[in-house]
Design a protein around this motif. Structure first.
Motif, short mmCIF file in Angstrom:
data_model
loop_
_atom_site.label_atom_id
_atom_site.label_comp_id
_atom_site.label_asym_id
_atom_site.label_seq_id
_atom_site.Cartn_x
_atom_site.Cartn_y
_atom_site.Cartn_z
N LEU A 167 0.83 -1.20 0.00
CA LEU A 167 0.00 0.00 0.00
C LEU A 167 0.86 1.25 0.00
O LEU A 167 0.61 2.21 -0.75
N LEU A 168 1.93 1.26 0.79
CA LEU A 168 2.82 2.42 0.83
C LEU A 168 3.58 2.58 -0.48
O LEU A 168 3.82 3.71 -0.94
N THR A 169 3.97 1.45 -1.09
CA THR A 169 4.60 1.52 -2.42
C THR A 169 3.65 2.18 -3.42
O THR A 169 4.04 3.06 -4.20
N ASP A 170 2.41 1.76 -3.39
CA ASP A 170 1.40 2.32 -4.27
C ASP A 170 1.20 3.81 -4.01
O ASP A 170 1.10 4.61 -4.94
N MET A 171 1.14 4.20 -2.75
CA MET A 171 0.95 5.60 -2.41
C MET A 171 2.09 6.46 -2.93
O MET A 171 1.88 7.56 -3.44
N ALA A 172 3.31 5.95 -2.81
CA ALA A 172 4.47 6.69 -3.30
C ALA A 172 4.41 6.85 -4.81
O ALA A 172 4.68 7.92 -5.36
N GLU A 173 4.03 5.77 -5.50
CA GLU A 173 3.96 5.81 -6.96
C GLU A 173 2.89 6.77 -7.45
O GLU A 173 3.03 7.39 -8.51
N GLN A 174 1.81 6.90 -6.69
CA GLN A 174 0.68 7.70 -7.12
C GLN A 174 0.70 9.12 -6.56
O GLN A 174 -0.21 9.90 -6.83
N SER A 175 1.71 9.47 -5.78
CA SER A 175 1.80 10.81 -5.23
C SER A 175 1.97 11.83 -6.34
O SER A 175 2.54 11.55 -7.39
N LEU A 176 1.48 13.02 -6.07
CA LEU A 176 1.52 14.07 -7.08
C LEU A 176 2.95 14.53 -7.34
O LEU A 176 3.77 14.58 -6.41
N PRO A 177 3.27 14.88 -8.58
CA PRO A 177 4.63 15.35 -8.90
C PRO A 177 4.88 16.74 -8.33
O PRO A 177 3.96 17.46 -7.95
N ARG A 178 6.15 17.10 -8.26
CA ARG A 178 6.51 18.40 -7.70
C ARG A 178 6.06 19.55 -8.61
O ARG A 178 5.86 19.38 -9.82
N THR A 179 5.91 20.69 -8.00
CA THR A 179 5.62 21.92 -8.72
C THR A 179 6.95 22.60 -9.05
O THR A 179 7.85 22.66 -8.21
N GLU A 180 7.09 23.14 -10.25
CA GLU A 180 8.30 23.85 -10.64
C GLU A 180 7.91 25.26 -11.06
O GLU A 180 7.30 25.47 -12.11
N THR A 181 8.25 26.25 -10.22
CA THR A 181 7.88 27.64 -10.51
C THR A 181 9.07 28.49 -10.90
O THR A 181 8.89 29.61 -11.37
N GLY A 182 10.28 27.97 -10.67
CA GLY A 182 11.46 28.79 -10.91
C GLY A 182 11.88 29.60 -9.70
O GLY A 182 12.86 30.34 -9.75
N ARG A 236 8.72 -4.12 9.33
CA ARG A 236 8.50 -4.09 7.89
C ARG A 236 7.67 -2.87 7.49
O ARG A 236 7.92 -2.25 6.45
N THR A 237 6.70 -2.53 8.32
CA THR A 237 5.92 -1.32 8.05
C THR A 237 6.81 -0.09 8.13
O THR A 237 6.70 0.83 7.31
N ALA A 238 7.72 -0.07 9.11
CA ALA A 238 8.64 1.05 9.24
C ALA A 238 9.52 1.18 8.01
O ALA A 238 9.73 2.29 7.49
N GLU A 239 10.05 0.06 7.51
CA GLU A 239 10.88 0.10 6.31
C GLU A 239 10.09 0.63 5.12
O GLU A 239 10.60 1.43 4.32
N ALA A 240 8.86 0.18 4.98
CA ALA A 240 8.03 0.63 3.87
C ALA A 240 7.73 2.12 3.99
O ALA A 240 7.71 2.85 2.98
N LEU A 241 7.49 2.59 5.20
CA LEU A 241 7.23 4.01 5.41
C LEU A 241 8.47 4.83 5.08
O LEU A 241 8.38 5.90 4.46
N HIS A 242 9.64 4.32 5.46
CA HIS A 242 10.89 5.02 5.12
C HIS A 242 11.05 5.12 3.61
O HIS A 242 11.44 6.17 3.09
N ARG A 243 10.76 4.04 2.90
CA ARG A 243 10.88 4.06 1.43
C ARG A 243 9.91 5.07 0.83
O ARG A 243 10.23 5.77 -0.14
N PHE A 244 8.69 5.11 1.39
CA PHE A 244 7.70 6.07 0.89
C PHE A 244 8.25 7.49 0.97
O PHE A 244 8.20 8.25 -0.01
#
Length: 217
Positions: free
Chosen positions: A79-94, A132-140
Motif C-alpha cells: 500500500l505504501l509503495t502504491d501511495m508513493a507511486e501515485q503521489s503528485l509530482p513536484r511543482t516547478e515555478t522557478g 517491515r511497516t517502518a521500512e516501507a514508510l521510510h521508502r515512501f
C-alpha cells in the motif's frame, strides 16, 4: 505526503509486493485490495487489518490475497509503495520559495484530508512497532523527498542557496513542522502553518543551515 486518488495498477509477489507490473485482472485485483486496505486503515487502524476481511471487502478470493501478500505487513508495505507511486509530482515555478510553498500546501492538504490523514496516522503508529511497516514508510518518504529535491538543487544552481546545500534536508524541513503539528497538537493545520513551514525552511537554507559538512554526503 501528497497523494493522488488513483489506485496503482501493479502487482508483486508475497516477498516483495509491487515489483511486477502486469495489467488486466491482476492490476484490478491489486487496486481493489489496496483500496480496501487503505479504507480499513483509515476507518479502524492497523490492528483491525485482517487479510480475510480485506479480501471480503475487496470482493476478492482469500486465497489470492494470502498468496500475493502473505501477511498484513506485506499488504501495508505494498500500500505504501502504491501511495508513493501515485503521489503528485513536484511543482516547478522557478522560485525556491514558491516551490516549497507548493510542497507545504500539498502536504497540508494530504494530512487534513479525512481519509488520507487518518490513514497516515494509522501507518505511522504501526511503524513504531512493526519493522517491515517502518521500512516501507521510510521508502515512501525517500521517494517523496527525491521527487522534490531537484527544486532545491536548481535553487543552488540559480545562486539562491549556498553551494553544498543538502537538498533532501531542506525538503524534510518543510514537512517536519507540519507532521509535528498534525501528530502532537489539536491546532488546525491551515494554510498559514504551511506557509510558515516553507518560509522557515527557505530562510534556514539561505542562511546555510543545511550546507553539508566536509566528509558528510
Amino acid at each position: 505526503m501528497e497523494l493522488s486518488e488513483e489506485a496503482a495498477t501493479t502487482a508483486g509477489d508475497p516477498a516483495e509486493p509491487g515489483t511486477v507490473r502486469p495489467g488486466g485482472r491482476t492490476a484490478r485485483v491489486r487496486a481493489a485490495v489496496l483500496r480496501a486496505a487503505g479504507d480499513t486503515l483509515a476507518e479502524q487502524g492497523f490492528h483491525q487489518l485482517d487479510l480475510a476481511e480485506i479480501a471480503r471487502r475487496a470482493d476478492v478470493g482469500k486465497t489470492t490475497v494470502y498468496r500475493r501478500w502473505g501477511t498484513v505487513a506485506g499488504l501495508v508495505a505494498d500500500l505504501l509503495t502504491d501511495m508513493a507511486e501515485q503521489s503528485l509530482p513536484r511543482t516547478e515555478t522557478g522560485s525556491l520559495e514558491e516551490d516549497l510553498l507548493a510542497n507545504a500546501e500539498l502536504v497540508r492538504r494530504t494530512l487534513t484530508d479525512p481519509r488520507q490523514g487518518a490513514l497516515f496516522k494509522a501507518v505511522i503508529a504501526a511503524a513504531t512497532a512493526d519493522g517491515r511497516t517502518a521500512e516501507a514508510l521510510h521508502r515512501f518518504y525517500e521517494v517523496r523527498v527525491a521527487e522534490w529535491a531537484p527544486c532545491v538543487r536548481e535553487a543552488v544552481e540559480r545562486g539562491e542557496l549556498p553551494e553544498g546545500t543538502d537538498a533532501a534536508e531542506v525538503v524534510r524541513a518543510v514537512s517536519a513542522p507540519l507532521y509535528y503539528r498534525f501528530l502532537t497538537t489539536g491546532e488546525p493545520l491551515d494554510t498559514a502553518a504551511a506557509g510558515r513551514a516553507a518560509r522557515a525552511a527557505v530562510a534556514a537554507a539561505r542562511a546555510g543551515a543545511f550546507v553539508r559538512e566536509p566528509g558528510h554526503g
